[in-house]
Structures are given as C-alpha cells and as structure tokens.
Design a protein around this motif. Structure first.
Motif, PDB file in Angstrom:
ATOM      1  N   PHE A   1     -33.147 -61.761  -7.075  1.00  0.00           N
ATOM      2  CA  PHE A   1     -33.408 -60.680  -6.129  1.00  0.00           C
ATOM      3  C   PHE A   1     -33.974 -59.472  -6.876  1.00  0.00           C
ATOM      4  O   PHE A   1     -33.678 -59.256  -8.054  1.00  0.00           O
ATOM      5  CB  PHE A   1     -32.121 -60.327  -5.389  1.00  0.00           C
TER       6      PHE A   1
ATOM      7  N   ARG B   1     -38.339 -59.510  -9.783  1.00  0.00           N
ATOM      8  CA  ARG B   1     -37.360 -60.573  -9.565  1.00  0.00           C
ATOM      9  C   ARG B   1     -37.893 -61.839 -10.244  1.00  0.00           C
ATOM     10  O   ARG B   1     -39.058 -61.896 -10.644  1.00  0.00           O
ATOM     11  CB  ARG B   1     -37.083 -60.813  -8.077  1.00  0.00           C
TER      12      ARG B   1
ATOM     13  N   SER C   1     -33.401 -59.445  -0.350  1.00  0.00           N
ATOM     14  CA  SER C   1     -32.572 -60.366   0.440  1.00  0.00           C
ATOM     15  C   SER C   1     -33.257 -61.726   0.498  1.00  0.00           C
ATOM     16  O   SER C   1     -34.460 -61.851   0.234  1.00  0.00           O
ATOM     17  CB  SER C   1     -32.406 -59.836   1.866  1.00  0.00           C
TER      18      SER C   1
END
Lengths: 307, 418
Positions: A215, A249, A268
């Motif tokens: 993430f 990420r 998310s």
C-alpha cells in the motif's frame, strides 16, 4: 477493513470459478503426492495461495508445511507478515536459507550488495532434497512472463530439478496426475490462470491480509535502472544518485536488492484494483531487475529449477 | 470495479504458418491487453531477428527455441478481458509432432479459433486438429480465413474456404460455425471491422468470441456428479466429502447414489467456498457435502444423481496415443479417471482413425499421435459416462508405469462421426 462487494455474487462469476479450480488442484496434489510443501514468500500471490489452501482443507489443518526460500535480503515488513501469518495458522514453517547455502559453500557469495535472486534456486532444490518433498506449490501465474505462459499447472522436474519446456507432460482436462519417481518432483501452480487483476479482486473479495508495503507509503528511494529502489541496508546510493522521499508502493515483493517500487497513492485494496485495471506497464517489467538480464531470463532460470 | 461474469476458454487450431500466433498477437494488441513493456519487448525481439518492425507471433511464442525456429512448440496461455467476459486463450502448436500439446490446449476449450490460409485452404494438419477438437468435445468454431490481403480481398476465395470448412465441420458434428475474412498481419476484421471487405457483414473475430457460448466444456447432458477428492473431518465427529461438481447442478436435499458401492443416500448440507452453506452448486464449483447416512465414502468414489453413470471394469474408448513406443494389445498402463488411479490393460485394438477420411482401419498398433479405438480392462471398477454426455466422467488419461509420463488421452465411447 471489511469490503462490501459492489454487487451480489452469482455462483458462476469468474472469481468463484478460478477459486474452485485452484482448490481442486490443491486437493488433487495433496491427495496424490506423499510430501507436498507450499512455497510462501509473504508476497500477494503466495498470500492468496495460502488463503486458498486453508479454505481447501478447512476445518482441518493444512496437510503440508509452508516453505520460505529466504535470500537473507528481505523487507522487514514482509518477514514480520510471514511469521505472523504462519503463527496464526499454526502451520509448520521450513526456511530454505540462501545465507546458509553461502556459508556452507554451496554457492559463491555475491558480496554484500549482490543480487541473490538466482541463488534461491540452489537453496530451494537443496531443501526439496533434504526434506524429501515430491511436490511444491507455487504462486506463479502465466500472465507474469512469456516462459511462465508456457508452463503446465503440474510441472515435472527431473532429478536435477530441471524444467524441460520441450518435453512437458500432456495435461488433459483437469486430470492432474502427480506421479513421480524417487528424486523427481513436481511444481504445482494453482494460480496459473489468474491475472494480476484477478488476484487483487480476490484479495478485495476475501479480505486477504497482506504486508503493508503493498500500500502507498512514503519511503526514501533512489532512481536506478528506471526503477525506484528503497534505500536500506542492501541498497545504498552510488555517486550521482540522490535520495528522495516519494509516495510509493510495491507491485511485487521479492529480494530487497532487485525489487523496485512504483509511484502510487493507492492506500486501499479498492484503490489498487482501480490502479491495476488501468496500468500500462506489467508488474514484473515495472519492478523486477532480475527479468531484465536478457530476453529469456525467466526461461533460463526456470530451466535450472527456479520457481 | 465490476466483475466480469464468465470465462470463455478457447484453443487455436491451424497448420504451421497459417498465422495462428500472429492472430492471437493481433487480438491482444488491438484490444490493448498488452502492457507497454511487453509490446516493447516484442518490438526489440523482432528487430534483433530481422523480421521487421513487429512480429506479432512473438507475443505468444515465448521460448527461445520457438523464436529461433519461428514455430510454436507448446501451448502458450494468454488472458484477455472485456467488460463481458474473461478469455483464457490456449495458443496451440500446429506441427504434427506436438499434437499432444495441441490436445492439452483443446481438452478444456469451449471453442476453437481456427486459422486457415485463404490461399491454401484446409491443410491435412488442420483437418487432423479439427478431428481431435471434435473428439475432445469442442462444439463451436470461429474460423479466421486469413491472409485475405494476399488474395486481394476476394470474396470468391473467402467463400471457397467457407464451403470447405462447412463440409468438414458438418462431418465432424460441430454445431456453431462463424467464418470471418481476416488479415491478422494488417488487423482487418480481427478487432476492428475492415474497409477492404464491404461484401462481408458478419462479426469480427472479437465480436464472434464475445457472443459465443461459454462454459460449454463443462456442459453435460446427464445428472450431477461429484467425484470425491478429499474427506473433511468436521468438529464433533461428522464428515463431509469434498470435490468439484460436474454435469448438472447439485442441490441440497438431492437423492444421490454413492458409487461404485451403490448406496443410496441424501445430501443434507452443501457448502461452497464463497458462500459457505448454500442450496445448490453448478458445474465447475468446488464444494463439500454432508450425507444423511453413514458410509465409508472416500477418494475415488463418486456421488451421482439419476440418470446414473455406469460402474464397469471394461471400457470401449477412443484414445489419442502420445507415447513414443506403440500401443498394442496387451499393453499395461495406469489409468486416471476422475479421482481414481488404477492399473489397466489393453485387451483389444479395434482400429485406427484415418483423419482425412474419418474411416476406421484395422491396425496392429497405435503409433505416436494416432487416434484409435480400444477395449480396456481395469483392476478397480470405474464410474463412467460416455464422453459425449460428460467431458469429466467420460475422460481418462493413460500413464506409463515406468516413467509416469502421460501417454494417452482417452474418451469413453465412440464419437458419432466415427
């Protein structure tokens, strides 16, 4: 974090079919082979694979151990995730250590900043022999690479651990046959027909836990080989490279010396599903230095016995 | 994010150099399924081998030997999705020595995507593959009549191939056939409709694939079957039986027979992976079920609803032989059928199929890549349907006892066209 599906699921949607097929493969191999093992790196594909294995045999315990081929150059968040996941399941963890292989003189030490990706093959094959495993489940997907696109779901390895792409066993219908002679083994790939997007949609649907580095987060990185590499004990800036803080990420998780990050603000699973659906660069192309050695880097490593 | 609703599995068929891999490459490139770096890699590989700007066949021919020789050796699986469905594409080799790999790709296909060079018509190898696809139970064909640019987009040339395809496909019993005039090289009628074929009003290749029947390979005309893979012990002492449903949909409350034992019982609970306790499960879903009665059911047994499969130790079957040594009467092998593995023996060889004429000739042996009719005997009883009724309970593989190689694909019964 609980995610609600956007619309009611029918029982024949593609994720249910992929899930059922993967579970079918896990059960077939577990039934036909004497000593299977599940390869678990802590990456998203092996997290999904382990999740499927747990579902396949629930409420029973996992009927095989999990094995991590440890290069000794890991992201600490991923090691913590590995240990937590295995502890939660009460599963047995086998560690095949590249560092040990170096210490025992099985392979040459590539030095403190050298890539150990390729050395994993030796540690993996040694562990398969040492533990007498006759089948190893892996999370490889055919959409990852053109050599993987060619591989059977049950892939035969000879007594030297080699893959011969010209002599693969025919694999008809869903009649997966796992018979091998002593010293030979199988690699079994239940996620063969899954794409990166399928994996993320499934993670979203099943709420599969992942290491936090998937993430978006801020991290000190340097630009090298057209990738963002995290600055850590293995990667230090060379002259001319400068350290920046970026929102990044990881799309794949491998050895910390050769796995790059991508710029992303996806915090998310839902945001990652959207990002993956519109990506222009493949996950291995974006993040893996080890696939860039040559046109057939993956084929060459696979022939030697790589995952 | 919307979920695509189903999966269409397709296999490519065609002779060497008719342009199968190029067509798949074109399909993937024009539907933007390829990532930029994958496309760059294809461009680089093309340049390095001096085959022009972009050799689309390199999209699927991923092995070094394939690129060096310009042929497809083994199946490459590629994936594409449109808002309607996910496609699993098995790009199969055309050479006769790799027939085993073509059969691997076609055995799970709902549909065959056939590529025919318009200038050459149906070659023997394409006929052979159509015959194998028909034997394997593929019912639908999308036929790309390819290299139309080389015949100046002649509708007469196209129609000539269509007539030929329809004759052969009719003999083999295919029921849905769509022929499309294409140039995979230039992209005409693959994804985008062509300006060169104003006389053609049918679908493009992609449109034909999007509207085809998915899930055909698990379709069956008999009752639900659940071959037992694994017994799950439940807390408190009960057991449930796990496996993948095939045939019709299985329901909670169904009266079932445990075979080969012949014990009648009832499904009292049914669990799917996604929903847990559920009332029904269709073909292709992995489930576990609880039974009303105590049984000693285990792996290799089958739960089935009427009309029931046969329990037998003697099978008449059609086999595709892939072994290096010939198959003869008396050959001993292992046989895997559903979740059961048992020793088997060939007790009679009833003939070999001439794929050009579809006639059955007498023969003393089956050689590599031959299709033949055999009688088998097995050590343990099998629970079988005819392959034409059920692709799961009607299929088996033969395994070499020494090397453990898979040496034959077997189908219970005999295809209508033989």
């Amino acid at each position: 974090m609980t995610l609600t599906p956007l619309r009611p699921q029918t029982t024949t949607d593609h994720l249910s079919l992929l899930e059922s097929h993967a579970v079918y493969i896990l059960r077939e191999v577990a039934a036909e082979c004497e000593r299977p093992v599940l390869l678990f790196s802590g990456g998203k594909d092996s997290a999904v694979l382990l999740h499927l294995a747990v579902k396949a045999f629930a409420p029973g315990r996992l009927p095989f151990p999990v094995m991590h081929v440890d290069t000794g150059q890991n992201f600490p968040e991923v090691l913590a995730f590995r240990d937590q996941t295995v502890a939660n399941l009460g599963a047995r963890l086998v560690i095949a250590s590249v560092q040990e292989a170096i210490d025992r003189g099985r392979v040459a030490d590539p030095g403190p900043h050298g890539a150990r990706n390729r050395l994993q093959t030796v540690a993996l094959l040694d562990a398969i022999v040492e533990h007498g495993f006759d089948a190893a489940f892996g999370g490889a997907r055919r959409d990852e690479d053109k050599a993987r696109a060619k591989e059977r779901i049950l892939s035969f390895r000879d007594a030297f651990g080699q893959w011969d792409p010209r002599q693969q066993r025919p694999e008809l219908w869903q009649l997966y046959q796992g018979r091998v002679n002593a010293g030979e083994h199988l690699r079994a790939f239940p996620l063969s027909d899954w794409t990166e997007l399928d994996i993320w949609q499934y993670i979203e649907r099943e709420n599969v836990a992942l290491p936090p580095i998937y993430f978006a987060h801020e991290r000190e990185v340097i630009r090298r080989d057209a990738m963002w590499l995290a600055v850590n004990e293995f990667i230090q800036p060379r002259s001319g490279e400068h350290v920046e803080r970026r929102l990044v990420r990881y799309r794949t998780v491998g050895d910390a010396t050769c796995t790059g990050a991508v710029e992303s603000d996806a915090v998310s699973v839902e945001a990652i599903v959207r990002e993956v659906a519109t990506a222009n660069v493949s996950e291995r192309g974006a993040t893996r230095a080890d696939d860039r050695f040559s046109e057939t880097a993956m084929e060459d490593r696979k022939r030697e016995g790589y995952f | 994010m919307e979920l695509t609703t189903d999966i269409l599995r397709l296999a490519t068929i065609g002779s060497v150099d008719d342009g199968k891999s190029t067509l798949i490459g074109r399909l993937l490139v024009d539907t933007r399924q390829l990532f930029d770096d994958q496309l760059d890699a294809v461009v680089n590989a093309s340049e390095r081998r001096g085959v022009g700007d972009l050799d689309l066949s390199f999209v699927t021919d991923g092995l070094r030997a394939e690129r060096e020789q310009g042929i497809t050796i083994d199946v490459a699986y590629r994936y594409a999705s449109t808002p309607q469905r996910k496609f699993i594409i098995a790009d199969c080799p055309g050479h006769v020595q790799y027939t085993r790999n073509m059969a691997t790709g076609a055995s799970t296909a709902d549909l065959a995507l056939v590529v025919v060079d318009v200038a050459h018509g149906l070659k023997e190898q394409t006929r052979r593959h159509l015959c194998i696809a028909a034997l394997l139970g593929v019912r639908g064909l999308v036929v790309a009549v390819n290299k139309m640019d080389a015949v100046h987009w002649s509708s007469a040339a196209f129609q000539g191939v269509v007539d030929e395809v329809e004759t052969v496909a009719g003999e083999l019993g295919f029921d849905a056939i769509t022929c499309v005039p294409t140039s995979a090289l230039l992209g005409d009628n693959v994804v985008d409709a062509s300006d060169h074929t104003p006389w053609y009003t049918g679908p493009t290749v992609l449109e034909a694939l999007e509207s085809s029947d998915a899930g055909a390979w698990t379709n069956a005309t008999n009752g639900p079957r659940l071959p037992i893979q694994w017994v799950l012990r439940q807390p408190g002492g009960g057991r449930t039986y796990a496996g993948m449903v095939n045939g019709d949909t299985l329901h909670e409350g169904d009266a079932v027979t445990l075979l080969p034992a012949g014990i009648e019982t009832t499904i009292t609970a049914l669990n799917t992976l996604h929903n847990g306790a559920d009332v029904r499960a269709g073909a292709g879903l992995s489930i576990d079920v609880a039974l009303a009665d105590e049984t000693d059911a285990g792996r290799g047994d089958m739960l089935a609803c009427a009309p029931l499969p046969r329990v037998t130790r003697e099978i008449a079957a059609t086999v595709c032989w892939f072994g290096e040594r010939p198959l003869v009467t008396g050959s001993r092998l292992r046989l895997k059928h559903t979740t059961r593995v048992t020793p088997a023996r060939i007790v009679a060889l009833d003939g070999v199929v001439d794929v050009a004429t579809l006639s059955v000739e007498t023969a003393d042996e089956l050689r590599t890549n031959d299709i033949g009719l055999v009688q088998l005997q097995t050590a343990d009883p099998l629970v079988v349907d005819d392959y034409r009724d059920n692709r799961v309970t009607g299929s088996f593989v033969l395994i070499d006892e020494v090397t453990n190689a898979t040496v034959a694909a077997g189908m219970v019964g005999r295809a209508a066209f033989l």
